[in-house]
Design an enzyme around this catalytic site. Structure first.
Site, PDB file in Angstrom:
ATOM      1  N   GLU A 137      13.052 -10.691 -15.484  1.00 55.46           N
ATOM      2  CA  GLU A 137      13.035  -9.422 -16.011  1.00 55.46           C
ATOM      3  C   GLU A 137      13.037  -8.043 -15.208  1.00 55.46           C
ATOM      4  OE1 GLU A 137       8.856  -7.100 -17.165  1.00 55.46           O
ATOM      5  OE2 GLU A 137       9.165  -9.127 -18.219  1.00 55.46           O
ATOM      6  N   HIS A 150       1.226 -14.577 -17.208  1.00 50.00           N
ATOM      7  CA  HIS A 150       1.212 -15.605 -18.407  1.00 50.00           C
ATOM      8  C   HIS A 150       0.688 -16.740 -17.934  1.00 50.00           C
ATOM      9  CE1 HIS A 150       5.617 -13.635 -18.561  1.00 50.00           C
ATOM     10  NE2 HIS A 150       4.722 -12.957 -19.166  1.00 50.00           N
ATOM     11  N   ASN A 164       8.796 -15.313 -21.339  1.00 46.01           N
ATOM     12  CA  ASN A 164       7.752 -14.794 -21.851  1.00 46.01           C
ATOM     13  C   ASN A 164       7.005 -15.359 -22.932  1.00 46.01           C
ATOM     14  OD1 ASN A 164       9.747 -12.786 -20.817  1.00 46.01           O
ATOM     15  ND2 ASN A 164       7.940 -11.313 -20.377  1.00 46.01           N
TER      16      ASN A 164
END
Length: 546
Positions: free
Chosen positions: A401, A486, A524
C-alpha cells in the site's frame, strides 16, 4: 542518521537541525494535545439489563458482528450487541469526536498511559508521550513478539483503518479460504459486502491533479519505472466529500490528518453503513463499555453470558449475567480467540475442539519508508486515505500500500504498508498463572515478510538511487516488524468451526469474524471478513433458526 542531509542521498538535502525547526509546531501540538478533556457525555441508550434473556447475543460490533446483527434483525430476531469500547458520538472540549494523527490525546489509545504510535519516531526523535488513561479508540495490544493494533468502540476496526476495501484476486482465494466455494463468494457475497460497505473508487482524473495525492503519484512513478504493476485500490471514503474538502467547500477530515484515531467526516465506517441499517430495524440494541467474560451452557437451554460493565478508565462498575439462545463471537481475531481459549481451558466450554486458538497470522504486515530526492517531493498536504498499491504478489509475495505520511510538512518520504505471503502461524493458549491468553508469535517470524517486501523496495531504491529511511521506528530500524493492523485466525473456518462458523461441540455458538480466516487474506482483509460473514449468516438463518 546523525546530521546527514535529508532526504535520500541528495547533496542538496536539508539538515536534520533545519528540518526540525520546521517540525516544531507539529511536535509542540503533540505535546499539548493530551490536555484536551472530555465534554459532557450525552445520555446513552439503556444497556442490557442484568438477568435479561435474549434470542441472539453478538459479542463485538466490527465487520462480522455488524453483518450478523443486521441480517438476524431483518429475519425478525431481536439482537443484543455487546461492545467493549465506547460509542463514539460525543465531542471532546475541542468540538471534535476524533483527534488528528499528529495530535494524539486521551481519546487515541485504549487504556494506555503513553501513546504507542505505529510510526514511533520522526527524524530519529521519539514522538510518543504520556496521556491520561482512557477507553480510547485504538488498542495497541502487546504480546510477546508483536503489537496488534485494533479498533475499540462501536464499529470496531472500521473506526481506525484506512478504509482500503480490497477484494482478493480470484486466483488467490483458494489459498485464503480453501473450504469456501469461490464461485458463490465472487458472484454473491463479495458484491453484497461491497454494496453494504459503500465501497467506491477514486476518480482517476482528479487523482492526477489533486495536491493531496502527490505522494501516491510519486509512488506510481517509482513503481512503474521499476517494472512493477501499480493499481488503484477501492475505499469506503466518500470521494465526493474529499473533492469538496480539497475545494474548500466542506470541513476537512482526510485532508486534516484524521484517520488512525478516527475520522470526523467523509469516511463510511460501520456506524454509517451496516450498524445504521441494523439500528433502523428497531431490533438491535448495542451496549457499549460492556465486556463478555464468560459463556457457558445454561441449565434451561441456551447460554449463560457473564458481562462486566466498565467506565472510561477501565474499572468494572457492574457485573451482569444474561441468558442468550445463541451467541455470535465477533470480538475480532484476537478478542474472539482469547475468549475461546479461556472458555475451553477454564471449563466453561470444555467441548471446544483442539483447533481453538490455532492458525493465527498477521497478514504479513511490515512497514518501511524510503527517502526520495529533492526533485521528488511527496507534498505537504497528504490525504490520510490511501488509494493505490504496488503489486508484486505473484513474483515476490508482496503487495504494498502506498501510504500517506500526513505530517503537514514536506518530508520527501515515500511510506508503505506491505502485505506479504508470510507462512508463519501462531497459537493462542491460556496461561492460568497470569489469567491471560498468550500468543506464540515471535518477532523473528517477520523475516519472510521483510524479504518479500524487499523484492519491491530494493529494486525501486536501486533504480531511483534512493535509500531506506531509518528514522521512523526507533533504533535506526528500516522495517517495522513488530506490529500488525490485520490480525486473522485463531478459530479457523472448517477446523475450530464447521464450514459456516458453527463452533464444534456446541449448538448455537458461532464465530463470525476475522478469527475464521487462517492468518492471511492476501490483501486488506475487511471486505473478505464482511463477505464471509454474509455467506455464513445466510446459511445460519436458513437452517438454524426456528
Amino acid at each position: 542518521m546523525g546530521d546527514k542531509t535529508l532526504p535520500g542521498n541528495s547533496p542538496k538535502g536539508i539538515s536534520r537541525r533545519g528540518f526540525m525547526g520546521r517540525t516544531g509546531s507539529i511536535l509542540g501540538a503533540v505535546a499539548l494535545a493530551g490536555r484536551i478533556t472530555p465534554a459532557q457525555a450525552a445520555p446513552a441508550a439503556a444497556p442490557i439489563a442484568d438477568g435479561a434473556r435474549v434470542p441472539a447475543l453478538v459479542i463485538g460490533t466490527g465487520y462480522g458482528g455488524s453483518v450478523a446483527a443486521l441480517r438476524l434483525a431483518q429475519a425478525g430476531v431481536d439482537v443484543q450487541m455487546i461492545e467493549m469500547g465506547m460509542s463514539w458520538d460525543t465531542p471532546g472540549s475541542d468540538g471534535k469526536i476524533f483527534p488528528k494523527v499528529t495530535t494524539p490525546d486521551y481519546r487515541s489509545f485504549w487504556l494506555r498511559t503513553r501513546t504507542k504510535a505505529p510510526l514511533s519516531n520522526f527524524l530519529g526523535f521519539p514522538i510518543d508521550k504520556d496521556v491520561p488513561k482512557y477507553t480510547g479508540i485504538l488498542d495497541a495490544e502487546d504480546f510477546a513478539g508483536i503489537t496488534v493494533y485494533q479498533g475499540r468502540g462501536v464499529g470496531g476496526g472500521s473506526l481506525v483503518n484506512g478504509g482500503m476495501a480490497v477484494t482478493p484476486k480470484r486466483a488467490n482465494f483458494a489459498a485464503v479460504l480453501p473450504s469456501v466455494d469461490a464461485d458463490e463468494m465472487y458472484a454473491t457475497y463479495y458484491p453484497r459486502a461491497n454494496a453494504g460497505l459503500g465501497v467506491g473508487m477514486i476518480d482517476p482524473a482528479w487523482f492526477d491533479t489533486a495536491d493531496c495525492y502527490q505522494f501516491s503519484r510519486v509512488g506510481r512513478k517509482h513503481a512503474q519505472r521499476s517494472g512493477f504493476a501499480w493499481t488503484f485500490v477501492p475505499d469506503v471514503y466518500d470521494w465526493d466529500y474529499m473533492k469538496q474538502e480539497a475545494a474548500g467547500t466542506a470541513t476537512k477530515s482526510a485532508l486534516a490528518g484524521e484517520i488512525l484515531y478516527g475520522n470526523n467526516h467523509g469516511k463510511k465506517s460501520l456506524v454509517q453503513t451496516y450498524l445504521a441499517q441494523a439500528r433502523a430495524t428497531g431490533k438491535v440494541t448495542i451496549s457499549a463499555l460492556h465486556k463478555v467474560t464468560s459463556v457457558s451452557p445454561a441449565a434451561g437451554g441456551g447460554y449463560t453470558v457473564a458481562i462486566d460493565q466498565i467506565n472510561t478508565t477501565g474499572d468494572t462498575v457492574a457485573t451482569k449475567t444474561v441468558t442468550a439462545d445463541r451467541v455470535f463471537f465477533a470480538a475480532g481475531s484476537v478478542g474472539t480467540s482469547k475468549l475461546l481459549v479461556k472458555l475451553k481451558a477454564t471449563g466453561a466450554l470444555p467441548n471446544l475442539n483442539s483447533e481453538v486458538g490455532k492458525g493465527w497470522g498477521e497478514n504479513g504486515n511490515v512497514m518501511c519508508g524510503r527517502a526520495n530526492h529533492l526533485w521528488d517531493p511527496t507534498g505537504k498536504l497528504q490525504s490520510t486515505i490511501p488509494c493505490s498499491g504496488i503489486d508484486n504478489w505473484d513474483a515476490g509475495g508482496a503487495f504494498a500500500e502506498v501510504a500517506p505520511l500526513p505530517t503537514g510538512i514536506e518530508t520527501y518520504a515515500s511510506f508503505y504498508l506491505s502485505i506479504t505471503k508470510n507462512p508463519n502461524r501462531a497459537e493462542f493458549t491460556w496461561n492460568a498463572a497470569t489469567g491471560k491468553a498468550d500468543l506464540s508469535w515471535q518477532t523473528a517470524w517477520k523475516q519472510p515478510s521483510i524479504s518479500m517486501a524487499k523484492t519491491i523496495f530494493d529494486k525501486i531504491n536501486s533504480k531511483e538511487g534512493t535509500i531506506y529511511r531509518t528514522d521512523l521506528f526507533g533504533g535506526n530500524k528500516i522495517w517495522n516488524d513488530t506490529l500488525t493492523y490485520h490480525p486473522l485466525g485463531g478459530a479457523v473456518l472448517n477446523k475450530a468451526t464447521d464450514n459456516y462458523g458453527r463452533l464444534h461441540g456446541y449448538t448455537g455458538l458461532y464465530v463470525i469474524d476475522g478469527a475464521l480466516i487462517p492468518g492471511n487474506a492476501s490483501v486488506n482483509p475487511f471486505v473478505t471478513i464482511t463477505a464471509l460473514a454474509e455467506r455464513n449468516i445466510e446459511k445460519i438463518i436458513a437452517t438454524d433458526l426456528p
